[in-house]
Design a protein around this motif. Structure first.
Motif, mmCIF file in Angstrom:
data_model
loop_
_atom_site.group_PDB
_atom_site.id
_atom_site.type_symbol
_atom_site.label_atom_id
_atom_site.label_comp_id
_atom_site.label_asym_id
_atom_site.label_seq_id
_atom_site.Cartn_x
_atom_site.Cartn_y
_atom_site.Cartn_z
ATOM 1 N N MET A 39 -1.243 -9.927 2.372
ATOM 2 C CA MET A 39 -2.572 -10.515 2.212
ATOM 3 C C MET A 39 -3.245 -9.970 0.949
ATOM 4 O O MET A 39 -3.826 -10.722 0.165
ATOM 5 C CB MET A 39 -3.432 -10.219 3.434
ATOM 6 N N GLN A 40 -3.152 -8.645 0.756
ATOM 7 C CA GLN A 40 -3.751 -8.014 -0.414
ATOM 8 C C GLN A 40 -3.154 -8.587 -1.700
ATOM 9 O O GLN A 40 -3.885 -8.923 -2.640
ATOM 10 C CB GLN A 40 -3.527 -6.492 -0.367
ATOM 11 N N LEU A 41 -1.844 -8.705 -1.740
ATOM 12 C CA LEU A 41 -1.186 -9.190 -2.956
ATOM 13 C C LEU A 41 -1.448 -10.672 -3.203
ATOM 14 O O LEU A 41 -1.638 -11.090 -4.352
ATOM 15 C CB LEU A 41 0.319 -8.892 -2.898
ATOM 16 N N VAL A 42 -1.486 -11.468 -2.152
ATOM 17 C CA VAL A 42 -1.832 -12.891 -2.302
ATOM 18 C C VAL A 42 -3.253 -13.018 -2.845
ATOM 19 O O VAL A 42 -3.524 -13.806 -3.750
ATOM 20 C CB VAL A 42 -1.676 -13.649 -0.960
ATOM 21 N N GLN A 43 -4.143 -12.231 -2.306
ATOM 22 C CA GLN A 43 -5.542 -12.232 -2.764
ATOM 23 C C GLN A 43 -5.618 -11.893 -4.252
ATOM 24 O O GLN A 43 -6.280 -12.580 -5.024
ATOM 25 C CB GLN A 43 -6.350 -11.213 -1.947
ATOM 26 N N MET A 44 -4.934 -10.823 -4.638
ATOM 27 C CA MET A 44 -4.981 -10.386 -6.035
ATOM 28 C C MET A 44 -4.357 -11.423 -6.972
ATOM 29 O O MET A 44 -4.896 -11.709 -8.041
ATOM 30 C CB MET A 44 -4.251 -9.043 -6.194
ATOM 31 N N MET B 192 -1.403 -5.775 -11.147
ATOM 32 C CA MET B 192 -1.293 -5.528 -9.709
ATOM 33 C C MET B 192 -0.519 -4.231 -9.443
ATOM 34 O O MET B 192 -0.870 -3.467 -8.544
ATOM 35 C CB MET B 192 -0.617 -6.718 -9.016
ATOM 36 N N ALA B 193 0.520 -3.981 -10.240
ATOM 37 C CA ALA B 193 1.309 -2.765 -10.081
ATOM 38 C C ALA B 193 0.461 -1.526 -10.377
ATOM 39 O O ALA B 193 0.545 -0.516 -9.665
ATOM 40 C CB ALA B 193 2.531 -2.812 -11.002
ATOM 41 N N LEU C 48 2.582 0.019 -6.695
ATOM 42 C CA LEU C 48 3.888 -0.556 -6.375
ATOM 43 C C LEU C 48 4.586 -0.971 -7.676
ATOM 44 O O LEU C 48 3.942 -1.158 -8.705
ATOM 45 C CB LEU C 48 3.729 -1.789 -5.486
ATOM 46 N N THR C 49 5.898 -1.153 -7.602
ATOM 47 C CA THR C 49 6.604 -1.667 -8.776
ATOM 48 C C THR C 49 6.392 -3.180 -8.861
ATOM 49 O O THR C 49 6.101 -3.837 -7.853
ATOM 50 C CB THR C 49 8.119 -1.384 -8.694
ATOM 51 N N GLU C 50 6.557 -3.698 -10.053
ATOM 52 C CA GLU C 50 6.399 -5.156 -10.228
ATOM 53 C C GLU C 50 7.413 -5.909 -9.375
ATOM 54 O O GLU C 50 7.103 -6.971 -8.832
ATOM 55 C CB GLU C 50 6.545 -5.534 -11.707
ATOM 56 N N ARG C 51 8.627 -5.367 -9.255
ATOM 57 C CA ARG C 51 9.676 -6.018 -8.461
ATOM 58 C C ARG C 51 9.281 -6.061 -6.978
ATOM 59 O O ARG C 51 9.483 -7.064 -6.305
ATOM 60 C CB ARG C 51 11.001 -5.263 -8.634
#
Length: 182
Positions: free
Chosen positions: A139-144, A155-156, A161-164
């Protein structure tokens, strides 16, 4: 705009400017559908649009003595309406006026616009339910990514977190959303 409609608008506008309530009601009827389509195309919020149309005609009634000076009636009404919409929306993002919106405004009936809005609202509701199936991290990553428009590198940096890992997590989140939206 055809000549008959233009003459009806001018006739009723002069009645309105002279303080005749019937002129106000007729102008409301003549302008309502066009204003509604324009407002919904710009803001996609039926309640906001309807409220602003009502407010517009209340405002016109209040300033009726000054309406005799108006040269381009339709442009005058649209300009006031757009200002009211913008003010009432508190500067909400406007849908860009492009060729698709122009086609929608000129070809869609009031009923077609309502059907499209209901379909749009149905999809939003379905997406909200689907979003609840995501993990907190997804959810956090979709939001960002999709709501804030951030890139993978940014985001990384923010999440550590790593980009991968971000790419894989988003990929999995999108699979969940696709499955739930079908």
């Amino acid at each position: 705009m055809n000549q008959l409609r233009t003459s009806k608008i001018e006739k009723n506008w002069h009645l309105l400017a002279g303080g005749d309530r019937e002129g106000l009601y007729e102008c409301f009827d003549l302008f309502y559908d066009d204003l509604f389509r324009l407002g919904v195309a710009l803001y996609r919020d039926v309640d906001l649009v309807q409220g602003c149309i009502n407010e517009l005609f209340l405002e016109l009634w209040k300033i009726r003595e000054r309406l005799k000076e108006v040269q381009n009636i339709q442009q005058y009404v649209i300009t006031i309406f757009k200002r009211l919409l913008y003010k009432a929306s508190n500067g909400a993002k406007v849908v860009l006026f492009d060729e698709a919106v122009h086609m929608e405004l000129t070809q869609s009936s009031y009923e077609e616009m309502l059907i499209a809005l209901q379909t749009d609202e149905g999809l939003k509701a379905k997406l909200q339910v689907a979003m609840k199936q995501l993990s907190g991290r997804q959810m956090q990553l979709v939001q960002m990514r999709f709501y804030e428009g951030r890139g993978f590198k940014e985001m990384a940096e923010v999440t550590g977190l790593t980009e991968r890992t971000i790419y894989n997590t988003l990929h999995n989140a999108l699979q969940v959303l696709r499955k739930e939206m079908d």
